[in-house]
Design a protein around this motif. Structure first.
Motif, PDB file in Angstrom:
ATOM      1  N   GLN A   1     -10.259  64.769 -11.578  1.00 23.03           N
ATOM      2  CA  GLN A   1     -10.480  64.826 -10.134  1.00 23.03           C
ATOM      3  C   GLN A   1     -10.696  66.274  -9.710  1.00 23.03           C
ATOM      4  O   GLN A   1     -10.516  67.199 -10.511  1.00 23.03           O
ATOM      5  CB  GLN A   1      -9.279  64.244  -9.382  1.00 23.03           C
ATOM      6  N   GLY A   2     -11.094  66.477  -8.465  1.00 19.43           N
ATOM      7  CA  GLY A   2     -11.195  67.826  -7.938  1.00 19.43           C
ATOM      8  C   GLY A   2      -9.829  68.393  -7.629  1.00 19.43           C
ATOM      9  O   GLY A   2      -8.887  67.656  -7.347  1.00 19.43           O
TER      10      GLY A   2
ATOM     11  N   TYR B   1      -2.589  75.345 -10.863  1.00 21.76           N
ATOM     12  CA  TYR B   1      -3.225  76.648 -10.915  1.00 21.76           C
ATOM     13  C   TYR B   1      -2.594  77.606  -9.907  1.00 21.76           C
ATOM     14  O   TYR B   1      -2.471  77.279  -8.734  1.00 21.76           O
ATOM     15  CB  TYR B   1      -4.717  76.538 -10.579  1.00 21.76           C
TER      16      TYR B   1
ATOM     17  N   PHE C   1     -10.097  80.320 -10.734  1.00 25.40           N
ATOM     18  CA  PHE C   1      -9.161  79.424 -11.406  1.00 25.40           C
ATOM     19  C   PHE C   1      -9.021  79.821 -12.871  1.00 25.40           C
ATOM     20  O   PHE C   1     -10.009  79.909 -13.591  1.00 25.40           O
ATOM     21  CB  PHE C   1      -9.667  77.980 -11.329  1.00 25.40           C
ATOM     22  N   GLY C   2      -7.785  80.029 -13.313  1.00 22.58           N
ATOM     23  CA  GLY C   2      -7.523  80.237 -14.732  1.00 22.58           C
ATOM     24  C   GLY C   2      -7.356  78.897 -15.417  1.00 22.58           C
ATOM     25  O   GLY C   2      -7.903  77.891 -14.961  1.00 22.58           O
ATOM     26  N   THR C   3      -6.592  78.854 -16.490  1.00 17.08           N
ATOM     27  CA  THR C   3      -6.390  77.602 -17.219  1.00 17.08           C
ATOM     28  C   THR C   3      -5.158  76.837 -16.735  1.00 17.08           C
ATOM     29  O   THR C   3      -4.976  75.689 -17.081  1.00 17.08           O
ATOM     30  CB  THR C   3      -6.276  77.845 -18.725  1.00 17.08           C
TER      31      THR C   3
ATOM     32  N   ARG D   1      -0.171  72.838 -17.481  1.00 16.47           N
ATOM     33  CA  ARG D   1      -0.226  71.378 -17.519  1.00 16.47           C
ATOM     34  C   ARG D   1       1.193  70.839 -17.402  1.00 16.47           C
ATOM     35  O   ARG D   1       1.998  71.013 -18.306  1.00 16.47           O
ATOM     36  CB  ARG D   1      -0.886  70.909 -18.818  1.00 16.47           C
TER      37      ARG D   1
ATOM     38  N   TYR E   1     -18.663  74.694  -8.615  1.00 18.70           N
ATOM     39  CA  TYR E   1     -17.923  75.142  -9.787  1.00 18.70           C
ATOM     40  C   TYR E   1     -18.348  74.315 -10.995  1.00 18.70           C
ATOM     41  O   TYR E   1     -18.755  73.156 -10.876  1.00 18.70           O
ATOM     42  CB  TYR E   1     -16.411  74.938  -9.590  1.00 18.70           C
TER      43      TYR E   1
ATOM     44  N   GLN F   1     -16.655  73.096 -14.787  1.00 17.11           N
ATOM     45  CA  GLN F   1     -15.433  73.039 -15.586  1.00 17.11           C
ATOM     46  C   GLN F   1     -15.762  72.459 -16.954  1.00 17.11           C
ATOM     47  O   GLN F   1     -16.336  71.369 -17.063  1.00 17.11           O
ATOM     48  CB  GLN F   1     -14.367  72.184 -14.902  1.00 17.11           C
TER      49      GLN F   1
ATOM     50  N   GLY G   1     -10.631  71.496 -21.008  1.00 20.04           N
ATOM     51  CA  GLY G   1      -9.479  72.359 -21.237  1.00 20.04           C
ATOM     52  C   GLY G   1      -9.550  73.714 -20.566  1.00 20.04           C
ATOM     53  O   GLY G   1      -8.690  74.570 -20.807  1.00 20.04           O
ATOM     54  N   GLN G   2     -10.547  73.906 -19.744  1.00 21.82           N
ATOM     55  CA  GLN G   2     -10.717  75.210 -19.090  1.00 21.82           C
ATOM     56  C   GLN G   2     -10.526  75.106 -17.579  1.00 21.82           C
ATOM     57  O   GLN G   2     -10.528  74.013 -17.019  1.00 21.82           O
ATOM     58  CB  GLN G   2     -12.129  75.750 -19.382  1.00 21.82           C
ATOM     59  N   GLY G   3     -10.397  76.267 -16.957  1.00 20.61           N
ATOM     60  CA  GLY G   3     -10.336  76.291 -15.507  1.00 20.61           C
ATOM     61  C   GLY G   3     -11.722  76.181 -14.908  1.00 20.61           C
ATOM     62  O   GLY G   3     -12.722  75.997 -15.613  1.00 20.61           O
ATOM     63  N   LEU G   4     -11.802  76.286 -13.590  1.00 18.66           N
ATOM     64  CA  LEU G   4     -13.081  76.184 -12.898  1.00 18.66           C
ATOM     65  C   LEU G   4     -13.748  77.555 -12.857  1.00 18.66           C
ATOM     66  O   LEU G   4     -13.083  78.573 -12.643  1.00 18.66           O
ATOM     67  CB  LEU G   4     -12.866  75.702 -11.461  1.00 18.66           C
TER      68      LEU G   4
ATOM     69  N   LEU H   1     -16.936  79.667 -10.929  1.00 19.82           N
ATOM     70  CA  LEU H   1     -17.778  79.618  -9.744  1.00 19.82           C
ATOM     71  C   LEU H   1     -19.238  79.860 -10.097  1.00 19.82           C
ATOM     72  O   LEU H   1     -19.570  80.873 -10.725  1.00 19.82           O
ATOM     73  CB  LEU H   1     -17.301  80.658  -8.725  1.00 19.82           C
TER      74      LEU H   1
ATOM     75  N   PHE I   1     -18.394  69.287 -16.337  1.00 19.02           N
ATOM     76  CA  PHE I   1     -17.931  68.612 -15.120  1.00 19.02           C
ATOM     77  C   PHE I   1     -18.221  69.558 -13.959  1.00 19.02           C
ATOM     78  O   PHE I   1     -17.792  70.715 -13.972  1.00 19.02           O
ATOM     79  CB  PHE I   1     -16.435  68.340 -15.265  1.00 19.02           C
TER      80      PHE I   1
ATOM     81  N   LEU J   1     -18.072  70.487  -9.932  1.00 14.23           N
ATOM     82  CA  LEU J   1     -17.290  70.227  -8.733  1.00 14.23           C
ATOM     83  C   LEU J   1     -17.844  70.994  -7.554  1.00 14.23           C
ATOM     84  O   LEU J   1     -18.144  72.188  -7.662  1.00 14.23           O
ATOM     85  CB  LEU J   1     -15.833  70.628  -8.955  1.00 14.23           C
TER      86      LEU J   1
ATOM     87  N   PRO K   1     -15.240  64.629  -5.707  1.00 16.14           N
ATOM     88  CA  PRO K   1     -14.744  63.966  -6.914  1.00 16.14           C
ATOM     89  C   PRO K   1     -15.396  64.445  -8.199  1.00 16.14           C
ATOM     90  O   PRO K   1     -14.917  64.129  -9.293  1.00 16.14           O
ATOM     91  CB  PRO K   1     -15.085  62.493  -6.655  1.00 16.14           C
TER      92      PRO K   1
ATOM     93  N   ARG L   1     -19.978  64.359 -13.663  1.00 14.82           N
ATOM     94  CA  ARG L   1     -19.914  64.693 -15.088  1.00 14.82           C
ATOM     95  C   ARG L   1     -21.330  64.587 -15.659  1.00 14.82           C
ATOM     96  O   ARG L   1     -21.882  63.499 -15.752  1.00 14.82           O
ATOM     97  CB  ARG L   1     -18.953  63.769 -15.816  1.00 14.82           C
TER      98      ARG L   1
END
Lengths: 112, 115
Positions: free
Chosen positions: A42-43, A87, A102-104, A107, B35, B37, B40-43, B45, B88, B90, B108, B111
């Motif tokens: 999801q976002g 995050y 945004f980093g990682t 979780r 963004y 993604q 396993g990584q962050g977003l 820009l 993915f 966003l 949402p 993908r």
């Protein structure tokens, strides 16, 4: 923007408080601490933000140390629906030009 | 209901084809963002726009293009120049106010898989 360090993962039992730490030792005086979370596929969703005072809303509390070099997001009574990636983002607020990096994240797995 | 819509949820394209991802918001927000993604990584820009007819490159704009002809719409085109387009995607928007909440509202996601 200041760099943040978060643990890769954490576990929490349902009903207990989840305390998610974030280190931001190079934070500048004009930078805010923001927390978002992302449930799988999801976002991201905004949770809370703060500058130097502790903050609380209906979702969580944010505790920022006096030197502002670290902070903790507290989910007071974690539920299974709180399982997500959290995050911690540190950035100045510059009006319409504000961006988030945004980093990682961490979780968080909430278990029965 | 107010919010951000992205369509489609899943998209498949052949390598070498351009593809446009849709993002629409009815929140009356001025700022919009794209963004990317990876697993396993962050977003990261790609592009952002503060007002209509204006946009700026983000951290990974190469191989992407955007337009902002209407306040409510911010489509992203993934061109054939993007080396690894499978990801993915966003879209987000933010209202302009003096409060520093900096809250971005996310769609949402789409993908995209390039075969």
């Amino acid at each position: 923007d200041a760099k943040t360090t978060q643990p890769t993962s954490m576990d929490c039992a349902e009903g207990r408080a989840a305390n998610l730490p974030c280190n931001h030792s190079t934070i500048s005086g004009n930078e805010y601490v923001y927390w978002y979370r992302q449930i799988h596929s999801q976002g991201p969703q905004y949770i809370i933000h703060g500058l130097k005072n502790n903050e609380t809303n209906e979702m969580a509390s944010l505790i920022i140390t006096e030197d502002r070099k670290s902070s903790t997001l507290i989910l007071p009574h974690a539920t299974l629906r709180d399982t997500a990636v959290y995050y911690c983002i540190v950035t100045p607020y510059t009006g319409t030009a504000s961006k988030l990096t945004f980093g990682t994240g961490t979780r968080l797995q909430v278990t029965l | 209901d107010g919010g951000i819509t992205q369509s489609p949820k899943y998209l498949f394209r052949k390598e070498g084809q351009n593809v446009t991802l849709s993002c629409e918001q009815n929140l009356n927000h001025d700022a919009m963002y794209w963004y990317r993604q990876d697993p396993g990584q962050g977003l990261r820009l790609i592009y952002y726009s503060q007002i209509v007819n204006d946009f700026q490159k983000g951290d990974i704009a190469e191989g992407y293009s955007v337009s902002r002809e209407k306040k409510e719409s911010f489509p992203l085109t993934v061109t054939s120049a993007q080396k690894n387009p499978t990801a993915f995607y966003l879209c987000a928007s933010r209202g302009t106010s003096t409060a520093p909440s900096n809250e971005q509202f996310f769609g949402p996601g789409t993908r995209l898989t390039v075969l």
